[in-house]
Design a protein around this motif. Sequence first.
Motif, mmCIF file in Angstrom:
data_model
loop_
_atom_site.group_PDB
_atom_site.id
_atom_site.type_symbol
_atom_site.label_atom_id
_atom_site.label_comp_id
_atom_site.label_asym_id
_atom_site.label_seq_id
_atom_site.Cartn_x
_atom_site.Cartn_y
_atom_site.Cartn_z
ATOM 1 N N MET A 271 0.835 -1.195 0.000
ATOM 2 C CA MET A 271 0.000 0.000 0.000
ATOM 3 C C MET A 271 0.874 1.250 0.000
ATOM 4 O O MET A 271 1.907 1.286 0.650
ATOM 5 N N MET A 272 0.387 2.251 -0.695
ATOM 6 C CA MET A 272 1.123 3.493 -0.808
ATOM 7 C C MET A 272 0.523 4.540 0.130
ATOM 8 O O MET A 272 -0.690 4.682 0.226
ATOM 9 N N GLU A 273 1.387 5.268 0.852
ATOM 10 C CA GLU A 273 0.950 6.357 1.715
ATOM 11 C C GLU A 273 1.493 7.662 1.164
ATOM 12 O O GLU A 273 2.671 7.764 0.861
ATOM 13 N N LYS A 274 0.605 8.668 1.062
ATOM 14 C CA LYS A 274 1.017 9.966 0.548
ATOM 15 C C LYS A 274 0.639 11.026 1.578
ATOM 16 O O LYS A 274 -0.524 11.103 2.000
ATOM 17 N N GLU A 275 1.620 11.828 2.006
ATOM 18 C CA GLU A 275 1.328 12.885 2.973
ATOM 19 C C GLU A 275 0.521 13.989 2.291
ATOM 20 O O GLU A 275 0.901 14.481 1.226
ATOM 21 N N VAL A 276 -0.601 14.353 2.897
ATOM 22 C CA VAL A 276 -1.433 15.422 2.347
ATOM 23 C C VAL A 276 -1.477 16.636 3.270
ATOM 24 O O VAL A 276 -1.861 17.716 2.850
ATOM 25 N N VAL A 277 -1.099 16.443 4.542
ATOM 26 C CA VAL A 277 -1.067 17.537 5.512
ATOM 27 C C VAL A 277 0.179 17.361 6.372
ATOM 28 O O VAL A 277 0.397 16.295 6.939
ATOM 29 N N ASP A 278 0.979 18.430 6.474
ATOM 30 C CA ASP A 278 2.188 18.354 7.289
ATOM 31 C C ASP A 278 1.911 18.872 8.712
ATOM 32 O O ASP A 278 0.801 19.292 9.032
ATOM 33 N N GLU A 279 2.938 18.837 9.538
ATOM 34 C CA GLU A 279 2.797 19.221 10.947
ATOM 35 C C GLU A 279 2.313 20.658 11.116
ATOM 36 O O GLU A 279 1.440 20.940 11.939
ATOM 37 N N MET A 280 2.850 21.589 10.361
ATOM 38 C CA MET A 280 2.467 23.007 10.472
ATOM 39 C C MET A 280 1.001 23.196 10.093
ATOM 40 O O MET A 280 0.257 23.930 10.749
ATOM 41 N N THR A 281 0.557 22.520 9.045
ATOM 42 C CA THR A 281 -0.839 22.634 8.617
ATOM 43 C C THR A 281 -1.773 22.015 9.655
ATOM 44 O O THR A 281 -2.872 22.524 9.891
ATOM 45 N N MET A 282 -1.332 20.936 10.311
ATOM 46 C CA MET A 282 -2.132 20.345 11.393
ATOM 47 C C MET A 282 -2.284 21.330 12.547
ATOM 48 O O MET A 282 -3.368 21.475 13.113
ATOM 49 N N THR A 283 -1.215 22.035 12.876
ATOM 50 C CA THR A 283 -1.256 23.030 13.948
ATOM 51 C C THR A 283 -2.233 24.141 13.593
ATOM 52 O O THR A 283 -3.027 24.585 14.434
ATOM 53 N N VAL B 221 -4.937 8.370 7.298
ATOM 54 C CA VAL B 221 -4.134 7.957 8.458
ATOM 55 C C VAL B 221 -3.570 9.220 9.092
ATOM 56 O O VAL B 221 -2.876 10.000 8.442
ATOM 57 N N VAL B 222 -3.904 9.424 10.376
ATOM 58 C CA VAL B 222 -3.426 10.590 11.106
ATOM 59 C C VAL B 222 -2.327 10.144 12.064
ATOM 60 O O VAL B 222 -2.510 9.194 12.825
ATOM 61 N N HIS B 223 -1.200 10.834 11.985
ATOM 62 C CA HIS B 223 -0.119 10.604 12.933
ATOM 63 C C HIS B 223 -0.033 11.812 13.860
ATOM 64 O O HIS B 223 0.077 12.937 13.387
ATOM 65 N N ILE B 224 -0.100 11.552 15.152
ATOM 66 C CA ILE B 224 -0.003 12.587 16.184
ATOM 67 C C ILE B 224 1.296 12.343 16.951
ATOM 68 O O ILE B 224 1.541 11.226 17.403
ATOM 69 N N ARG B 225 2.101 13.372 17.099
ATOM 70 C CA ARG B 225 3.410 13.230 17.733
ATOM 71 C C ARG B 225 3.343 12.543 19.091
ATOM 72 O O ARG B 225 4.166 11.682 19.406
ATOM 73 N N GLU B 226 2.361 12.878 19.915
ATOM 74 C CA GLU B 226 2.267 12.323 21.265
ATOM 75 C C GLU B 226 2.030 10.810 21.262
ATOM 76 O O GLU B 226 2.344 10.138 22.231
ATOM 77 N N TYR B 227 1.481 10.295 20.183
ATOM 78 C CA TYR B 227 1.151 8.874 20.114
ATOM 79 C C TYR B 227 2.015 8.113 19.101
ATOM 80 O O TYR B 227 2.423 6.988 19.345
ATOM 81 N N ASP B 228 2.268 8.738 17.963
ATOM 82 C CA ASP B 228 2.944 8.061 16.856
ATOM 83 C C ASP B 228 4.413 8.446 16.684
ATOM 84 O O ASP B 228 5.076 7.912 15.810
ATOM 85 N N ASN B 229 4.886 9.415 17.461
ATOM 86 C CA ASN B 229 6.268 9.911 17.378
ATOM 87 C C ASN B 229 6.586 10.661 16.090
ATOM 88 O O ASN B 229 7.733 10.992 15.836
ATOM 89 N N ASP B 230 5.592 10.906 15.251
ATOM 90 C CA ASP B 230 5.747 11.798 14.113
ATOM 91 C C ASP B 230 4.388 12.430 13.867
ATOM 92 O O ASP B 230 3.435 12.141 14.578
ATOM 93 N N GLU B 231 4.332 13.328 12.885
ATOM 94 C CA GLU B 231 3.090 14.058 12.709
ATOM 95 C C GLU B 231 2.801 14.292 11.237
ATOM 96 O O GLU B 231 3.701 14.635 10.471
ATOM 97 N N GLY B 232 1.545 14.104 10.871
ATOM 98 C CA GLY B 232 1.100 14.354 9.508
ATOM 99 C C GLY B 232 -0.186 13.602 9.233
ATOM 100 O O GLY B 232 -0.606 12.752 10.017
ATOM 101 N N ILE B 233 -0.809 13.946 8.125
ATOM 102 C CA ILE B 233 -2.010 13.258 7.690
ATOM 103 C C ILE B 233 -1.707 12.668 6.313
ATOM 104 O O ILE B 233 -1.190 13.352 5.425
ATOM 105 N N TYR B 234 -2.017 11.403 6.162
ATOM 106 C CA TYR B 234 -1.661 10.658 4.966
ATOM 107 C C TYR B 234 -2.901 10.012 4.354
ATOM 108 O O TYR B 234 -3.833 9.647 5.068
ATOM 109 N N ILE B 235 -2.865 9.867 3.032
ATOM 110 C CA ILE B 235 -3.874 9.065 2.344
ATOM 111 C C ILE B 235 -3.188 7.768 1.979
ATOM 112 O O ILE B 235 -2.114 7.750 1.380
ATOM 113 N N LYS B 236 -3.827 6.674 2.369
ATOM 114 C CA LYS B 236 -3.294 5.345 2.086
ATOM 115 C C LYS B 236 -4.201 4.686 1.062
ATOM 116 O O LYS B 236 -5.419 4.687 1.215
ATOM 117 N N LYS B 237 -3.590 4.158 0.014
ATOM 118 C CA LYS B 237 -4.382 3.490 -1.022
ATOM 119 C C LYS B 237 -3.797 2.134 -1.310
ATOM 120 O O LYS B 237 -2.649 1.883 -1.239
#
Length: 178
Positions: free
Chosen positions: A1-13, A162-178
């Motif tokens: 499966m391919m994951e593509k970041e669509v939102v970075d840490e700054m945009t999440m903030t 797929v949402v990655h939150i620093r406090e839980y996943d140790n990195d941050e961003g929002i990804y689309i997985k297909k």
Amino acid sequence: MMEKEVVDEMTMTRAITRITYEIIERNKSIDDVVLVGIKTRGIYIAQRVAQRLLQLEGKEVPVGELDITLYRDDVTPDQSLLDARVKGSDIPVDINGKQVILCDDVLFTGRTIRAALDALMDFGRPAKVSVAVLVDRGHRQLPIRADFVGKNIPTALDEEIVVHIREYDNDEGIYIKK
């Protein structure tokens, strides 16, 4: 499966900040607001919104945690009794008569929010319940909508957010997985 970041840490903030400002605008006072995060990543979103509310309004807003495992409609009673993943809920204040804002990472079919509403009612009767989500991806199966949305990300049914939150996943961003 391919994951593509669509939102970075700054945009999440920025999305969390947008949600926070909307909460302030729609509530004359945040004195009766209680944030309740749906386990797992919704808890961290609720905590971040509470942090921004403290910075902007100078008031602490209580934050609770809600485990919806036993309220899901895709788990049979036998499975839920055997499921050791039930983590429990913790809402540190009385929610009767309060403005409760349920926080989650992704709104998809609406079934998680439906389960959260059922679970929340075991704690009391809020004056109002609102929903805040970091991402609304569409494809509702139930008549549920978010009151506060950080980002709308339209997806195909065969894609996953797929949402990655620093406090839980140790990195941050929002990804689309297909």
